[in-house]
Design an enzyme around this catalytic site. Structure first.
Site, PDB file in Angstrom:
ATOM      1  N   SER A   1       0.844  -1.192   0.000  1.00  0.00           N
ATOM      2  CA  SER A   1       0.000   0.000   0.000  1.00  0.00           C
ATOM      3  C   SER A   1       0.887   1.252   0.000  1.00  0.00           C
ATOM      4  O   SER A   1       1.739   1.399  -0.878  1.00  0.00           O
ATOM      5  CB  SER A   1      -0.945  -0.042   1.206  1.00  0.00           C
ATOM      6  OG  SER A   1      -1.964   0.915   1.094  1.00  0.00           O
TER       7      SER A   1
ATOM      8  N   ARG B   1     -13.292   4.913   9.574  1.00  0.00           N
ATOM      9  CA  ARG B   1     -12.858   3.514   9.503  1.00  0.00           C
ATOM     10  C   ARG B   1     -13.892   2.652   8.791  1.00  0.00           C
ATOM     11  O   ARG B   1     -13.539   1.707   8.073  1.00  0.00           O
ATOM     12  CB  ARG B   1     -12.613   2.980  10.916  1.00  0.00           C
ATOM     13  CG  ARG B   1     -12.135   1.535  10.947  1.00  0.00           C
ATOM     14  CD  ARG B   1     -10.790   1.383  10.235  1.00  0.00           C
ATOM     15  NE  ARG B   1     -10.263   0.044  10.376  1.00  0.00           N
ATOM     16  CZ  ARG B   1      -9.050  -0.333   9.966  1.00  0.00           C
ATOM     17  NH1 ARG B   1      -8.254   0.552   9.399  1.00  0.00           N
ATOM     18  NH2 ARG B   1      -8.641  -1.562  10.126  1.00  0.00           N
TER      19      ARG B   1
ATOM     20  N   ASP C   1      -8.677  -6.082  -5.613  1.00  0.00           N
ATOM     21  CA  ASP C   1      -8.380  -4.822  -4.921  1.00  0.00           C
ATOM     22  C   ASP C   1      -9.163  -3.682  -5.573  1.00  0.00           C
ATOM     23  O   ASP C   1      -9.006  -3.404  -6.758  1.00  0.00           O
ATOM     24  CB  ASP C   1      -6.872  -4.542  -5.009  1.00  0.00           C
ATOM     25  CG  ASP C   1      -6.420  -3.442  -4.059  1.00  0.00           C
ATOM     26  OD1 ASP C   1      -7.240  -2.591  -3.681  1.00  0.00           O
ATOM     27  OD2 ASP C   1      -5.226  -3.436  -3.707  1.00  0.00           O
TER      28      ASP C   1
ATOM     29  N   HIS D   1      -7.737  -5.297  -1.006  1.00  0.00           N
ATOM     30  CA  HIS D   1      -6.511  -4.589  -0.657  1.00  0.00           C
ATOM     31  C   HIS D   1      -5.840  -5.183   0.584  1.00  0.00           C
ATOM     32  O   HIS D   1      -4.623  -5.079   0.739  1.00  0.00           O
ATOM     33  CB  HIS D   1      -6.823  -3.103  -0.429  1.00  0.00           C
ATOM     34  CG  HIS D   1      -5.606  -2.242  -0.312  1.00  0.00           C
ATOM     35  ND1 HIS D   1      -4.709  -2.083  -1.348  1.00  0.00           N
ATOM     36  CD2 HIS D   1      -5.123  -1.504   0.722  1.00  0.00           C
ATOM     37  CE1 HIS D   1      -3.728  -1.273  -0.965  1.00  0.00           C
ATOM     38  NE2 HIS D   1      -3.960  -0.921   0.281  1.00  0.00           N
ATOM     39  N   ASP D   2      -6.624  -5.780   1.456  1.00  0.00           N
ATOM     40  CA  ASP D   2      -6.070  -6.359   2.680  1.00  0.00           C
ATOM     41  C   ASP D   2      -5.407  -7.719   2.471  1.00  0.00           C
ATOM     42  O   ASP D   2      -5.003  -8.361   3.449  1.00  0.00           O
ATOM     43  CB  ASP D   2      -7.173  -6.511   3.738  1.00  0.00           C
ATOM     44  CG  ASP D   2      -7.319  -5.265   4.603  1.00  0.00           C
ATOM     45  OD1 ASP D   2      -6.533  -4.321   4.425  1.00  0.00           O
ATOM     46  OD2 ASP D   2      -8.225  -5.246   5.462  1.00  0.00           O
TER      47      ASP D   2
END
Length: 251
Positions: free
Chosen positions: A24, A93, A187, A221-222
């Site tokens: 990232s 978040r 992603d 993305h994680d």
């Protein structure tokens, strides 16, 4: 940001990095490190990064910052010892969580399942996915400094390897060491086409030691946090390949 990292390396007495590895924002910093300090970086591994932030990613981070900055408890950043923008952090978040994961994962984990099938319809959370997003916001909101999040988020928006140059290709031409690029098909924050473009631009810039690997993971993305076995295996395989390329180029 990268200059500060190298000031730390100076303080630690580290003259050269065997590899600059990051995911990232870390993947973006790794690229920049090789561009700004070519004599101090032997190789780069950039995971789910990019050469320049995309408008859609900037827009999502903008919304997260607005959540924090419109919370009255933020107090224009002067909240230390006085208050804490918990609701702003929680909402930020929750938005971020949506960008970090993927639709295929949501479908597999939650589908359209309800929290309680017997409940009457209401505006309160009804679906398991809503409960999960709320949980992520609640558990994170007190763990991180809001101002730090604002500045790191803005740093990601401003990242552009073409800054000071006529094109991305020209800016990336400063990276002459071997580079490994890893992308993830699901992603949505850093779409996989950004890593594909980065790979092609590095090759066009004259770098003969660029490799690319694409992961088919449901974690979006994680992936670099959750699918560590596949990410680690990809790094290991391509790292060996890069080492072979270095030997060929030296001979």
């Amino acid at each position: 940001m990268v200059h500060i990292q190298f000031l730390l390396l100076d303080h630690l007495g580290i003259d050269k990095l065997h590899a600059s590895v990051g995911s990232s924002l870390g993947g973006m910093c790794s690229l920049n490190a090789a561009a700004l300090y070519p004599d101090r970086v032997n190789r780069v591994i950039s995971i789910s990064g990019c050469a320049r932030s995309h408008p859609s990613s900037i827009a999502m981070r903008y919304l997260q910052r607005r959540c924090i900055m419109t919370d009255p408890a933020w107090m224009k950043g002067q909240y230390y010892g006085k208050s804490y923008p918990k609701m702003g952090m929680k909402l930020a978040r929750e938005i971020a969580t949506i960008t970090y994961r993927s639709g295929p994962e949501w479908e597999q984990r939650f589908g359209n399942k309800r929290i309680n099938e017997s409940d009457e319809p209401s505006l309160c959370p009804s679906f398991l996915i809503e409960s999960y997003i709320e949980h992520q916001g609640e558990t994170f909101c007190n763990k991180y400094d809001p101002n730090s999040l604002l500045y790191i988020s803005k740093a990601m928006d401003l990242f552009d390897m073409s800054e000071g140059f006529d094109s991305l290709q020209e800016g990336l031409a400063r990276i002459t060491c071997p580079v490994m690029i890893i992308g993830v098909q699901t992603d949505i924050l850093f779409p996989v086409w950004q890593q594909r473009d980065l790979f092609e631009l590095l090759k066009k810039s004259g770098n003969e030691a660029v490799t690319y690997y694409e992961l088919n993971s449901i974690y979006g993305h994680d992936t670099f946090l959750l699918d560590v076995n596949n990410v680690g295996a990809a790094v290991k395989v391509i790292y060996v390949y890069i080492s072979l390329i270095e030997v060929v180029l030296e001979n």
